[in-house]
Design an enzyme around this catalytic site. Structure first.
Site, PDB file in Angstrom:
ATOM      1  N   CYS A  84       0.822  -1.213   0.000  1.00 28.48           N
ATOM      2  CA  CYS A  84       0.000   0.000   0.000  1.00 28.48           C
ATOM      3  C   CYS A  84       0.859   1.267   0.000  1.00 28.48           C
ATOM      4  O   CYS A  84       0.470   2.281  -0.562  1.00 28.48           O
ATOM      5  CB  CYS A  84      -0.985  -0.002   1.154  1.00 28.48           C
ATOM      6  SG  CYS A  84      -0.223  -0.121   2.774  1.00 28.48           S
ATOM      7  N   HIS A 403      -1.644   1.576   7.539  1.00 29.79           N
ATOM      8  CA  HIS A 403      -2.086   1.403   6.159  1.00 29.79           C
ATOM      9  C   HIS A 403      -2.007   2.745   5.438  1.00 29.79           C
ATOM     10  O   HIS A 403      -2.299   3.784   6.015  1.00 29.79           O
ATOM     11  CB  HIS A 403      -3.527   0.874   6.169  1.00 29.79           C
ATOM     12  CG  HIS A 403      -4.084   0.650   4.802  1.00 29.79           C
ATOM     13  ND1 HIS A 403      -3.406  -0.042   3.830  1.00 29.79           N
ATOM     14  CD2 HIS A 403      -5.263   1.029   4.241  1.00 29.79           C
ATOM     15  CE1 HIS A 403      -4.144  -0.081   2.727  1.00 29.79           C
ATOM     16  NE2 HIS A 403      -5.281   0.573   2.948  1.00 29.79           N
TER      17      HIS A 403
END
Ligand SMILES: [Zn+2]
Length: 498
Positions: A84, A403
């Site tokens: 990510c 994230h």
């Protein structure tokens, strides 16, 4: 924090220059932080896979299948392991027009040479070649969800740097620095082979010292930079522009200012004038200093004997070795980049552990900064520069896990009044022109489009951004983007056209 009214508009910190030097050295690829800037550049890591976590696409009639709207979807990026950080960093580059325009010069060069030379140019600049392919896919207008992989970018970086990207090498800021640095070294090589304009992320800052005792300056050092580093304090909230301005000045205590020392000596000598018998050597040193003082910098290099004399002068209680003053280290942008990437360093070191600053950093769509105009290395005036927000990379989670997601501006689409044809007014990467979507319905860049002929697209006005979490894409309002003040990590601005 110093507030200097006469000179309040610089916007590049020393850390940026330091990080840049570090990143321009490929041997450091596996290192995580600059030793001298460890606290500021410590990274935010991802340890968990990120698929769909805390990010659900709203189920709507058009969310999974096709959309008639060309601004509903954009291509997402596969998350093979913990990608990510990489996916968000690459998505953020897609709407940067100056990057597209810059890369198109490379495409044009490829089109204008024969096959053998194409191979040679691609060998010189493999990251350019692969980024062009990827950005072309990510810029293409699509009508249903689609996913591609960014693994070629990783492979190119690994081949270029002759290093494997380690599994814990996953900070979006660090990746972006390495990506920009590699592109920049390819740019240097391309410059001597093709006609290519300036590198869109490169700015120049000028760094110098000012003594608060005598108000004299040091010599100015110009340093190039590719990304702006801003340290985020542990406060509840801060404005981005304040952080940028404050990151530029630094007070250094206990500086041994050459001008002040020479001034002390000459004043003392004036007072002592008739008393001592001077050696010929001392007489010539004093004459030298009297001649030099008007043009002396606070950190000038003097001939060794003069320097020794100044540093060891001790007469009548006047001892230069004891003299210390405070100075300000000033950093000024003298050439701003077309695209300004701002990294908010949220790592705070408390002496034992590193934690993540949850400071709310308020930012706007417009960023107003100032360029310093220096003439003969002296500050002359400031000129306003206006930047416009294009992308945001956010990081949720702690310092050690979390994230990354990206907000990215949609292209400037408009609808032709008579035919309902969609026109894309944003520049697009030129290579590989077979669009996935029926190309006949899209005209690419039309310059000088008349407002009478075109109308706004309502959905685009309401949702000017995409929110992208790897493969998941949803539309976002401007307020969604600007409310990420707690999680914003990297901001991508582009200079507004005059
Ligand atoms: Zn001084």
């Amino acid at each position: 924090m110093i507030n200097s009214n006469w000179f309040n508009s610089m916007f590049i910190g020393e850390v940026a220059a330091r990080s840049l030097n570090f990143l321009w050295n490929p041997r450091m690829w596996s290192r995580r932080a600059v030793s001298s800037g460890l606290l500021l550049t410590a990274s935010l890591y991802v340890l968990l896979p990120s698929v769909s976590r805390a990010f659900n696409v709203k189920k709507g009639p058009l969310s999974i299948e096709e959309s008639k709207r060309l601004d509903r979807f954009t291509t997402g990026l596969l998350n093979a392991r913990n990608d990510c950080f990489l996916n968000s960093s690459l998505q953020a580059l897609v709407p940067i027009e100056s990057l597209t325009t810059y890369l198109n010069q490379f495409v044009e060069a490829l089109h204008s040479v024969d096959e053998g030379q194409v191979f040679e140019l691609e060998r010189l600049a493999p990251l350019h070649a692969n980024l062009i392919k990827l950005l072309h896919e990510l810029q293409s207008l699509i009508v249903k969800p689609q996913t591609v992989s960014a693994k070629n970018i990783v492979k190119t970086l690994e081949d270029t740097l002759r290093r494997k990207m380690s599994s814990d090498q996953n900070d979006a800021h660090e990746f972006t620095q390495i990506l920009l640095e590699t592109l920049h070294s390819e740019y240097i090589k391309l410059q001597s082979n093709i006609e290519i304009g300036s590198f869109p992320f490169e700015g120049v800052s000028s760094n110098y010292l000012m003594c608060l005792q005598c108000n004299k300056y040091s010599q100015t050092i110009h340093s190039p930079f590719l990304m702006l580093e801003v340290a985020v304090p542990g406060n509840y909230s801060e404005k981005l522009t304040d952080l940028i301005l404050h990151s530029q000045d630094e007070i250094i205590e206990g500086y041994s200012c050459l001008y002040c020392k020479v001034n002390m000596i000459l004043k003392n000598e004036k007072y002592l004038n008739q008393l001592p018998e001077y050696s010929q050597e001392e007489q010539s040193i004093l004459n030298f200093l009297r001649n030099q003082i008007l043009t002396l910098y606070i950190n000038d290099d003097l001939p060794a004997d003069v320097s020794f004399y100044v540093d060891h002068y001790s007469k009548n209680g006047c001892v230069t070795a004891n003299f210390k003053s405070n100075i300000i280290k000033k950093n000024a942008v003298i050439k701003e980049p077309a695209s300004l990437i701002v990294h908010l360093s949220r790592s705070i070191f408390n002496g034992a552990t590193i934690t993540r600053s949850a400071c709310r950093v308020e930012y706007e769509q417009s960023l107003n900064l100032q360029r310093q105009v220096m003439i003969n290395d002296a500050f002359e005036r400031t000129e306003p520069i206006k930047y416009e927000l294009k992308s945001v990379v956010k990081h949720t989670g702690s310092h050690v896990q979390g994230h990354y997601q990206c907000y990215r501006k949609k292209p400037d689409l408009m609808k032709e009044r008579n035919t309902d044809t969609i026109v894309n007014r944003s520049p697009m990467i030129k290579k590989y022109s077979q669009d996935k979507f029926d190309a006949s319905k899209i005209e690419s860049i039309i310059t000088g489009t008349s407002k009478r002929l075109y109308k706004r697209i309502k959905s685009l006005a309401a949702y000017p951004y995409w929110h992208i979490s790897d493969t998941n894409v949803k539309e976002a309002r401007t307020t969604d983007v600007l409310s990420e003040d707690k999680y914003v990590y990297i901001l991508y601005y582009e200079k507004e056209k005059p």
